[in-house]
Design a protein around this motif. Structure first.
Motif, PDB file in Angstrom:
ATOM      1  N   VAL A 174      66.520  13.080 -20.722  1.00 37.19           N
ATOM      2  CA  VAL A 174      67.055  12.065 -21.619  1.00 37.19           C
ATOM      3  C   VAL A 174      65.904  11.119 -21.930  1.00 37.19           C
ATOM      4  CG1 VAL A 174      68.654  10.126 -21.840  1.00 37.19           C
ATOM      5  CG2 VAL A 174      69.388  12.220 -20.692  1.00 37.19           C
ATOM      6  N   TYR A 175      65.560  10.999 -23.211  1.00 28.49           N
ATOM      7  CA  TYR A 175      64.459  10.121 -23.608  1.00 28.49           C
ATOM      8  C   TYR A 175      65.029   8.886 -24.302  1.00 28.49           C
ATOM      9  CZ  TYR A 175      60.075   8.333 -25.410  1.00 28.49           C
ATOM     10  OH  TYR A 175      59.006   7.516 -25.682  1.00 28.49           O
ATOM     11  N   ILE A 176      64.715   7.710 -23.753  1.00 27.99           N
ATOM     12  CA  ILE A 176      65.245   6.452 -24.267  1.00 27.99           C
ATOM     13  C   ILE A 176      64.160   5.757 -25.087  1.00 27.99           C
ATOM     14  CG2 ILE A 176      66.338   4.262 -23.637  1.00 27.99           C
ATOM     15  CD1 ILE A 176      66.964   5.768 -20.886  1.00 27.99           C
ATOM     16  N   LEU A 177      64.494   5.468 -26.311  1.00 27.81           N
ATOM     17  CA  LEU A 177      63.549   4.989 -27.315  1.00 27.81           C
ATOM     18  C   LEU A 177      63.964   3.599 -27.792  1.00 27.81           C
ATOM     19  CD1 LEU A 177      61.329   5.673 -29.514  1.00 27.81           C
ATOM     20  CD2 LEU A 177      63.182   6.724 -30.813  1.00 27.81           C
ATOM     21  N   ARG A 178      62.985   2.706 -27.952  1.00 22.72           N
ATOM     22  CA  ARG A 178      63.287   1.341 -28.406  1.00 22.72           C
ATOM     23  C   ARG A 178      62.264   0.890 -29.438  1.00 22.72           C
ATOM     24  NH1 ARG A 178      63.590  -4.046 -24.443  1.00 22.72           N
ATOM     25  NH2 ARG A 178      64.799  -5.374 -25.868  1.00 22.72           N
ATOM     26  N   ASN A 179      62.700   0.040 -30.356  1.00 15.04           N
ATOM     27  CA  ASN A 179      61.812  -0.540 -31.357  1.00 15.04           C
ATOM     28  C   ASN A 179      60.560  -1.104 -30.679  1.00 15.04           C
ATOM     29  OD1 ASN A 179      60.604  -1.995 -33.418  1.00 15.04           O
ATOM     30  ND2 ASN A 179      62.439  -3.143 -33.966  1.00 15.04           N
ATOM     31  N   PRO A 180      59.367  -0.635 -31.054  1.00 15.24           N
ATOM     32  CA  PRO A 180      58.148  -1.109 -30.379  1.00 15.24           C
ATOM     33  C   PRO A 180      57.890  -2.606 -30.554  1.00 15.24           C
ATOM     34  CG  PRO A 180      57.584   0.140 -32.348  1.00 15.24           C
ATOM     35  CD  PRO A 180      59.058   0.337 -32.114  1.00 15.24           C
ATOM     36  N   LEU A 181      58.440  -3.214 -31.595  1.00 21.45           N
ATOM     37  CA  LEU A 181      58.302  -4.662 -31.758  1.00 21.45           C
ATOM     38  C   LEU A 181      58.997  -5.398 -30.618  1.00 21.45           C
ATOM     39  CD1 LEU A 181      58.997  -4.676 -35.585  1.00 21.45           C
ATOM     40  CD2 LEU A 181      56.811  -5.320 -34.536  1.00 21.45           C
ATOM     41  N   ASP A 182      60.194  -4.938 -30.255  1.00 27.20           N
ATOM     42  CA  ASP A 182      60.905  -5.526 -29.116  1.00 27.20           C
ATOM     43  C   ASP A 182      60.295  -5.094 -27.792  1.00 27.20           C
ATOM     44  OD1 ASP A 182      62.805  -7.161 -30.362  1.00 27.20           O
ATOM     45  OD2 ASP A 182      64.209  -5.501 -30.653  1.00 27.20           O
ATOM     46  N   VAL A 183      59.805  -3.859 -27.716  1.00 27.17           N
ATOM     47  CA  VAL A 183      59.136  -3.401 -26.500  1.00 27.17           C
ATOM     48  C   VAL A 183      57.955  -4.306 -26.169  1.00 27.17           C
ATOM     49  CG1 VAL A 183      57.704  -1.560 -25.513  1.00 27.17           C
ATOM     50  CG2 VAL A 183      59.830  -0.985 -26.680  1.00 27.17           C
ATOM     51  N   ALA A 184      57.180  -4.674 -27.178  1.00 28.31           N
ATOM     52  CA  ALA A 184      55.994  -5.497 -26.948  1.00 28.31           C
ATOM     53  C   ALA A 184      56.344  -6.817 -26.270  1.00 28.31           C
ATOM     54  CB  ALA A 184      55.271  -5.754 -28.272  1.00 28.31           C
ATOM     55  N   VAL A 185      57.407  -7.451 -26.717  1.00 26.00           N
ATOM     56  CA  VAL A 185      57.815  -8.736 -26.142  1.00 26.00           C
ATOM     57  C   VAL A 185      58.273  -8.552 -24.699  1.00 26.00           C
ATOM     58  CG1 VAL A 185      59.482 -10.624 -26.306  1.00 26.00           C
ATOM     59  CG2 VAL A 185      58.408  -9.715 -28.379  1.00 26.00           C
ATOM     60  N   SER A 186      59.114  -7.565 -24.462  1.00 26.02           N
ATOM     61  CA  SER A 186      59.645  -7.334 -23.127  1.00 26.02           C
ATOM     62  C   SER A 186      58.561  -6.863 -22.159  1.00 26.02           C
ATOM     63  CB  SER A 186      60.773  -6.295 -23.196  1.00 26.02           C
ATOM     64  OG  SER A 186      61.442  -6.194 -21.972  1.00 26.02           O
ATOM     65  N   PHE A 187      57.660  -6.009 -22.640  1.00 23.99           N
ATOM     66  CA  PHE A 187      56.585  -5.484 -21.791  1.00 23.99           C
ATOM     67  C   PHE A 187      55.587  -6.585 -21.427  1.00 23.99           C
ATOM     68  CE2 PHE A 187      53.563  -1.552 -21.403  1.00 23.99           C
ATOM     69  CZ  PHE A 187      53.651  -1.630 -20.022  1.00 23.99           C
ATOM     70  N   ALA A 188      55.327  -7.495 -22.355  1.00 27.24           N
ATOM     71  CA  ALA A 188      54.441  -8.622 -22.063  1.00 27.24           C
ATOM     72  C   ALA A 188      55.016  -9.485 -20.949  1.00 27.24           C
ATOM     73  CB  ALA A 188      54.213  -9.450 -23.323  1.00 27.24           C
ATOM     74  N   ASN A 189      56.320  -9.743 -21.021  1.00 28.06           N
ATOM     75  CA  ASN A 189      56.981 -10.521 -19.976  1.00 28.06           C
ATOM     76  C   ASN A 189      56.928  -9.783 -18.641  1.00 28.06           C
ATOM     77  OD1 ASN A 189      59.051 -12.649 -19.014  1.00 28.06           O
ATOM     78  ND2 ASN A 189      60.112 -10.731 -18.634  1.00 28.06           N
ATOM     79  N   HIS A 190      57.186  -8.502 -18.672  1.00 30.99           N
ATOM     80  CA  HIS A 190      57.200  -7.688 -17.459  1.00 30.99           C
ATOM     81  C   HIS A 190      55.822  -7.619 -16.808  1.00 30.99           C
ATOM     82  CE1 HIS A 190      58.677  -4.385 -14.897  1.00 30.99           C
ATOM     83  NE2 HIS A 190      57.519  -3.791 -15.123  1.00 30.99           N
ATOM     84  N   SER A 191      54.782  -7.547 -17.627  1.00 30.65           N
ATOM     85  CA  SER A 191      53.415  -7.362 -17.136  1.00 30.65           C
ATOM     86  C   SER A 191      52.663  -8.663 -16.927  1.00 30.65           C
ATOM     87  CB  SER A 191      52.625  -6.490 -18.116  1.00 30.65           C
ATOM     88  OG  SER A 191      53.287  -5.281 -18.383  1.00 30.65           O
ATOM     89  N   SER A 192      53.285  -9.782 -17.300  1.00 25.29           N
ATOM     90  CA  SER A 192      52.614 -11.088 -17.246  1.00 25.29           C
ATOM     91  C   SER A 192      51.316 -11.063 -18.045  1.00 25.29           C
ATOM     92  CB  SER A 192      52.342 -11.508 -15.798  1.00 25.29           C
ATOM     93  OG  SER A 192      53.548 -11.633 -15.078  1.00 25.29           O
ATOM     94  N   LYS A 193      51.391 -10.442 -19.233  1.00 27.71           N
ATOM     95  CA  LYS A 193      50.255 -10.383 -20.149  1.00 27.71           C
ATOM     96  C   LYS A 193      50.626 -11.086 -21.450  1.00 27.71           C
ATOM     97  CE  LYS A 193      48.079  -6.003 -18.733  1.00 27.71           C
ATOM     98  NZ  LYS A 193      47.608  -4.672 -19.232  1.00 27.71           N
ATOM     99  N   SER A 194      49.626 -11.381 -22.255  1.00 24.52           N
ATOM    100  CA  SER A 194      49.877 -11.982 -23.555  1.00 24.52           C
ATOM    101  C   SER A 194      50.433 -10.939 -24.509  1.00 24.52           C
ATOM    102  CB  SER A 194      48.584 -12.559 -24.133  1.00 24.52           C
ATOM    103  OG  SER A 194      47.686 -11.516 -24.475  1.00 24.52           O
ATOM    104  N   PHE A 195      51.114 -11.403 -25.558  1.00 22.26           N
ATOM    105  CA  PHE A 195      51.629 -10.470 -26.569  1.00 22.26           C
ATOM    106  C   PHE A 195      50.483  -9.697 -27.207  1.00 22.26           C
ATOM    107  CE2 PHE A 195      55.099 -13.829 -27.030  1.00 22.26           C
ATOM    108  CZ  PHE A 195      55.947 -13.173 -26.159  1.00 22.26           C
ATOM    109  N   SER A 196      49.383 -10.386 -27.474  1.00 18.30           N
ATOM    110  CA  SER A 196      48.240  -9.726 -28.119  1.00 18.30           C
ATOM    111  C   SER A 196      47.688  -8.606 -27.252  1.00 18.30           C
ATOM    112  CB  SER A 196      47.141 -10.747 -28.419  1.00 18.30           C
ATOM    113  OG  SER A 196      47.571 -11.677 -29.388  1.00 18.30           O
TER     114      SER A 196
END
Length: 285
Positions: free
Chosen positions: A111-133
């Motif tokens: 099962v492959y779960i796919l999400r809008n990369p624009l929203d992924v970027a925001v959530s992944f930045a929070n998760h990784s403690s990195k900047s959006f850029s």
């Protein structure tokens, strides 16, 4: 049916939400599932599983040596299991030097779960403690990997993500394994239809009422409240919370115009293919 069903996704695309749903579906009638006691079976990159079933201490191996070991361990597990194993994986669907799949050859389905990369970027930045850029740049880097530090005692081994587009394509176009694609946005907007599709694909025999109940028990506000009271063992220690907002389109509140344009420029063809952009490359979510 026994064997491994891969629960695959790029990080922060809804994998944990799906695992919580699945755990609530698989639980006994009187059983209560918490976010810290899920009924799925770990992650493909787990160092603990590799150490246990290989008999080798992974801290003594290079990352490349570990990658050659991982498919052997999971092929072995596939032969051992007498039930359906549900294993999370963030790696792209890649191949070893000999041309064999990183995930092994004794495979069932994914099962492959796919999400809008624009929203992924925001959530992944929070998760990784990195900047959006920084995350926008990572998502466009074909050599990008997750947990690729030199700390050989870390809980997880290196996971090659490639670019976001390459990750999506590697799974959705995989030839060796049947793949059911779920969009995060559909999981939010038409949950019963979307989750039922995945349940039927996996081969589980549950009624519509049971699936609806599992969806309700996996409601985002419910699991976020549970995390605030009990914590969540998968949360990175630097991150305030694992379950942040779970909203569709939240990127509009965080990304600059330039950051959003960079993501669209890097991933436009795949975003169009999966309904995230219109014919003029304007975001649909």
């Amino acid at each position: 049916m026994s064997g491994i069903t891969w629960l695959a996704s790029y990080p922060k695309s809804g994998n944990t939400w799906f695992r919580i749903f699945l755990s609530n579906l698989l639980k006994g009638e009187e059983e209560e599932v918490t976010i810290n006691q899920l009924k799925t079976d770990g992650i493909f990159s787990s160092r603990h599983i590799l150490n246990r079933y290989s008999g080798v201490e992974c801290s003594n191996l290079t990352m490349d040596e570990i990658d050659r070991l991982r498919p052997k361990v999971y092929d072995h597990l596939s032969h051992l299991v007498k039930r359906n194993f549900f294993v999370k994986v963030h790696d792209a669907y890649t191949y070893l030097e000999d041309g064999s799949p990183l995930l092994g050859t004794f495979q069932t389905k994914a099962v492959y779960i796919l999400r809008n990369p624009l929203d992924v970027a925001v959530s992944f930045a929070n998760h990784s403690s990195k900047s959006f850029s920084a995350i926008v740049e990572n998502m466009g880097d074909q050599n990008f990997s997750f947990c690729a530090n030199e700390n050989r005692m870390a809980n997880q081994t290196r996971q090659m993500l490639l670019t976001w587009s390459m990750h999506v394509t590697s799974w959705t176009e995989a030839k060796e394994i049947p793949v059911n694609i779920l969009r995060y946005e559909d999981m939010k907007q038409k949950p019963l239809e979307t989750f039922t599709k995945a349940v039927r694909f996996i081969g589980l025999d549950y009624t519509e009422a049971q699936i609806q109940s599992a969806i309700e028990l996996s409601d985002f506000n419910r699991i976020k409240k549970e995390e605030s009271h009990e914590g969540f063992r998968e949360k990175p220690y630097k991150t305030e919370s694992f379950f942040r907002k779970g909203q569709v389109g939240d990127w509009k509140n965080h990304l600059t115009e330039m950051q959003a344009e960079q993501i669209i420029s890097d991933h436009s063809s795949v975003m169009r293919k999966f309904g995230y952009l219109d014919e003029y490359d304007r975001p649909l979510y």
